[in-house]
Design a protein around this motif. Structure first.
Motif, PDB file in Angstrom:
ATOM      1  N   ARG A 206     -19.580 -82.973  -5.751  1.00 36.29           N
ATOM      2  CA  ARG A 206     -18.698 -82.049  -6.457  1.00 36.29           C
ATOM      3  C   ARG A 206     -17.859 -81.267  -5.444  1.00 36.29           C
ATOM      4  N   ALA A 207     -16.672 -80.878  -5.859  1.00 35.34           N
ATOM      5  CA  ALA A 207     -15.842 -79.940  -5.110  1.00 35.34           C
ATOM      6  C   ALA A 207     -15.230 -78.985  -6.129  1.00 35.34           C
ATOM      7  N   GLU A 208     -15.184 -77.712  -5.775  1.00 34.52           N
ATOM      8  CA  GLU A 208     -14.735 -76.678  -6.697  1.00 34.52           C
ATOM      9  C   GLU A 208     -13.817 -75.711  -5.973  1.00 34.52           C
ATOM     10  N   THR A 209     -13.086 -74.958  -6.753  1.00 34.72           N
ATOM     11  CA  THR A 209     -12.347 -73.817  -6.242  1.00 34.72           C
ATOM     12  C   THR A 209     -12.861 -72.600  -6.992  1.00 34.72           C
ATOM     13  N   ILE A 210     -13.234 -71.579  -6.241  1.00 33.06           N
ATOM     14  CA  ILE A 210     -13.718 -70.334  -6.831  1.00 33.06           C
ATOM     15  C   ILE A 210     -12.664 -69.267  -6.573  1.00 33.06           C
ATOM     16  N   GLY A 211     -12.185 -68.665  -7.640  1.00 30.52           N
ATOM     17  CA  GLY A 211     -11.179 -67.615  -7.514  1.00 30.52           C
ATOM     18  C   GLY A 211     -11.677 -66.311  -8.081  1.00 30.52           C
TER      19      GLY A 211
END
Length: 121
Positions: free
Chosen positions: A64-69
């Protein structure tokens, strides 16, 4: 929280990647997940700055790869963004926050986006 579902990989495990259960000696490998994104709405009303930590774990090694904002909940302005990849050993993201914010987790690649724990000091 919005747009997320709970899921448990292992209700009881000794694997140190999984968070400890409260008042127990074993651990639980569970998560909130979504096929696209979800968010945590946090409203800190005491006027103080608090350390907020998000724990993410790719338990089943699905790359998995995510962006957390982190966004200002009132204006939608992006306050911080962090990429997250290769987190099958678990990773904490830590911020010092105050006021009304939203932490948004979005899929970058892989099956879905996951978050396993949200902690406040």
């Amino acid at each position: 929280m919005t747009n997320q579902l709970p899921f448990t990989w292992a209700g009881s495990t000794a694997d140190v990647r999984a968070p400890l259960k409260a008042a127990a000696s074993d651990r639980i490998a569970s998560t909130w997940y979504s096929n696209s994104n979800f968010s945590f709405d946090i409203n800190l009303t005491d006027g103080k700055t608090h350390q907020v930590s998000l724990y993410c774990l790719d338990w089943d090694h699905l790359s998995r790869a995510e962006t957390i904002g982190v966004l200002d909940a009132n204006t939608g302005a992006l306050l911080d963004t962090r990429p997250l990849a290769s987190f099958s050993t678990g990773q904490y993201l830590v911020w010092n926050l105050s006021g009304h914010v939203r932490i948004r987790a979005s899929v970058t690649s892989g099956l879905n986006v996951v978050a396993n724990g949200l902690f406040f000091n």
